[in-house]
Design an enzyme around this catalytic site. Structure first.
Site, PDB file in Angstrom:
ATOM      1  N   GLY A 122      29.081   8.580 -10.737  1.00  0.00           N
ATOM      2  CA  GLY A 122      28.925   7.813 -12.116  1.00  0.00           C
ATOM      3  C   GLY A 122      29.312   8.925 -13.195  1.00  0.00           C
ATOM      4  O   GLY A 122      29.231   8.804 -14.399  1.00  0.00           O
ATOM      5  N   LEU A 123      29.940  10.097 -12.800  1.00  0.00           N
ATOM      6  CA  LEU A 123      30.351  11.340 -13.597  1.00  0.00           C
ATOM      7  C   LEU A 123      31.681  11.011 -13.895  1.00  0.00           C
ATOM      8  O   LEU A 123      32.301  11.992 -14.444  1.00  0.00           O
ATOM      9  CB  LEU A 123      29.768  12.526 -13.162  1.00  0.00           C
ATOM     10  CG  LEU A 123      28.257  12.781 -13.038  1.00  0.00           C
ATOM     11  CD1 LEU A 123      28.028  14.058 -12.443  1.00  0.00           C
ATOM     12  CD2 LEU A 123      27.577  12.116 -14.341  1.00  0.00           C
ATOM     13  N   GLY A 124      32.562  10.387 -13.449  1.00  0.00           N
ATOM     14  CA  GLY A 124      33.768  10.124 -13.628  1.00  0.00           C
ATOM     15  C   GLY A 124      34.722  11.244 -12.960  1.00  0.00           C
ATOM     16  O   GLY A 124      35.662  11.632 -13.621  1.00  0.00           O
ATOM     17  N   SER A 125      34.213  11.363 -11.680  1.00  0.00           N
ATOM     18  CA  SER A 125      35.074  12.285 -10.877  1.00  0.00           C
ATOM     19  C   SER A 125      36.594  11.978 -10.773  1.00  0.00           C
ATOM     20  O   SER A 125      37.617  12.874 -10.783  1.00  0.00           O
ATOM     21  CB  SER A 125      34.376  12.828  -9.648  1.00  0.00           C
ATOM     22  OG  SER A 125      34.126  11.667  -8.950  1.00  0.00           O
ATOM     23  N   SER A 126      36.696  10.673 -10.512  1.00  0.00           N
ATOM     24  CA  SER A 126      38.143  10.089 -10.154  1.00  0.00           C
ATOM     25  C   SER A 126      38.941  10.260 -11.485  1.00  0.00           C
ATOM     26  O   SER A 126      40.251  10.518 -11.428  1.00  0.00           O
ATOM     27  CB  SER A 126      38.154   8.878  -9.622  1.00  0.00           C
ATOM     28  OG  SER A 126      37.602   7.828 -10.463  1.00  0.00           O
ATOM     29  N   ALA A 127      38.365  10.063 -12.766  1.00  0.00           N
ATOM     30  CA  ALA A 127      39.031  10.116 -13.883  1.00  0.00           C
ATOM     31  C   ALA A 127      39.396  11.638 -14.148  1.00  0.00           C
ATOM     32  O   ALA A 127      40.569  11.789 -14.620  1.00  0.00           O
ATOM     33  CB  ALA A 127      38.158   9.426 -15.155  1.00  0.00           C
ATOM     34  N   ALA A 128      38.464  12.435 -13.842  1.00  0.00           N
ATOM     35  CA  ALA A 128      38.508  13.967 -14.109  1.00  0.00           C
ATOM     36  C   ALA A 128      39.807  14.451 -13.299  1.00  0.00           C
ATOM     37  O   ALA A 128      40.758  15.039 -13.734  1.00  0.00           O
ATOM     38  CB  ALA A 128      37.711  14.802 -13.948  1.00  0.00           C
ATOM     39  N   ASP A 160      35.628   5.897 -18.833  1.00  0.00           N
ATOM     40  CA  ASP A 160      35.695   7.193 -18.194  1.00  0.00           C
ATOM     41  C   ASP A 160      36.850   8.033 -18.322  1.00  0.00           C
ATOM     42  O   ASP A 160      37.000   9.192 -18.570  1.00  0.00           O
ATOM     43  CB  ASP A 160      35.855   7.049 -16.409  1.00  0.00           C
ATOM     44  CG  ASP A 160      34.501   6.329 -16.276  1.00  0.00           C
ATOM     45  OD1 ASP A 160      33.548   5.720 -16.964  1.00  0.00           O
ATOM     46  OD2 ASP A 160      34.194   6.405 -14.972  1.00  0.00           O
TER      47      ASP A 160
END
Ligand code: MEV
Length: 334
Positions: A95-101, A145
């Site tokens: 839920g921390l947006g690792s794929s977006a980052a 995200d």
């Protein structure tokens, strides 16, 4: 950009993760969400090389669809083979947006390689990332995200007009429930906010696509749950107003209220509820953040060390962050 050797171009880029303060899930249905970029994120280093590698192993495009999509489909990369290095400071599927980052950092690095000397285009990166998330989430993804990681600071994404926010760009998507349009805005946070976010990872990975699909089927089975969506929209607007005014107590109350509605939408879990419970005495507010099911909760607190300890004692993994880190950026060479 730096080159250690005349023929060995190397670029490095970093994109932050994000934390949704208000409006997860409701934003998929066009309601507003408020998210901030966090201090931790993903770093990508690309070095021109003799052969294709990723983190020291040979690079097989089919095994890394996210990365090959950006390289080939988006940028049409046809340059020298690359040595790809990825370092993540984020828990994944949390839920921390690792794929977006990852998408933003990779996109920024490829932009820098292919268009040297040009400033990176964070809006373009946010759009690329949103399209990739939509594919990964069966057509149900908000731009929250990817836009927060790209733009940094505090971002509001909404299908409805939002008071007190600066418009940056618009996004749209054809979803199984119909066409959605969002405007992506930035909000200036008061300087020197005397509070920190402490994220607590349950250790349980939870794919966003499954959680978003679960909410869609709950709404279909039980349309009365749309009331929770409407309540989250009101809480989000109240939380945003409180945040802009630096009224941290009211921000915390709105976070608590949001968690209750997310419980009613069946996206919390016993592990998330347990972490939320243990931090409450030392926090202004606490809730699950992101898709739920597992993943992370977040507390807003003036005593981040104490909250981090409580999370650890309860079996979670803490991560302390300021609110609203800088967005995607190029880094100097090594
Ligand atoms: C995931 O971080 C946030 C959700 O609202 C999904 C989305 O916005 O695409 C659950």
């Amino acid at each position: 950009m730096a080159s250690t050797h005349a023929h060995m171009v190397m670029v490095r880029a970093f994109a932050p993760g994000k934390c949704i303060l208000f409006g997860e899930h409701a934003v998929v249905y066009g309601h507003p969400a408020v998210a901030v970029a966090i201090d931790s994120g993903v770093e990508v280093e690309l070095t021109e090389s003799e052969s294709w590698t990723i983190d020291g192993k040979s690079f097989d495009a089919a095994r890394h669809p996210h990365i090959s999509h950006i390289l080939y489909d988006v940028f049409g990369y046809d340059g020298a083979p690359l040595q790809i290095g990825i370092r993540s400071g984020l828990f994944s599927a949390a839920g921390l947006g690792s794929s977006a980052a990852l998408s933003n950092a990779m996109g920024a690095a490829v932009q820098a390689l292919m268009r040297p000397g040009e400033a990176i285009d964070s809006v373009e990166l946010a759009r690329i990332g949103h399209a990739a998330e939509a594919k990964a989430q069966a057509g149900r993804a908000s731009p929250a995200d990817t836009a927060t990681s790209a733009l940094g600071g505090c971002v509001v994404v909404s299908g409805e007009p939002v008071d007190g926010a600066r418009h940056v760009f618009d996004a749209e998507l054809e979803t199984p429930e119909g066409r959605r349009e969002w405007s992506v805005c930035k909000v200036d946070l008061p300087e020197n906010l005397d509070a920190w976010l402490v994220l607590g990872f349950t250790g349980i990975g939870s794919p966003t696509g499954d959680m978003v699909a679960g909410v869609a089927s709950l709404l279909q089975r039980d349309p009365s749950k749309y009331a929770d969506m409407d309540a989250i929209a009101k809480i989000t607007q109240a939380g945003l107003t409180a945040l802009g005014a630096g009224n941290l107590e009211a921000v915390g109350m709105a976070m608590d209220a949001c968690h209750e509605r997310l419980q009613s939408l069946e996206v919390s879990s016993p592990e998330l509820d347990a972490l939320v419970e243990v931090v409450r005495p030392h926090s202004l507010g606490a809730k699950l953040t992101g898709a739920g099911g597992g993943g992370c909760m977040v507390a807003l607190t003036q005593d981040p060390q104490r909250v981090a300890e409580e999370i650890e004692i309860a079996g979670g993994t803490p991560l302390i962050s300021r609110l609203g880190a800088e967005g995607v950026r190029l880094l100097e060479g090594k």
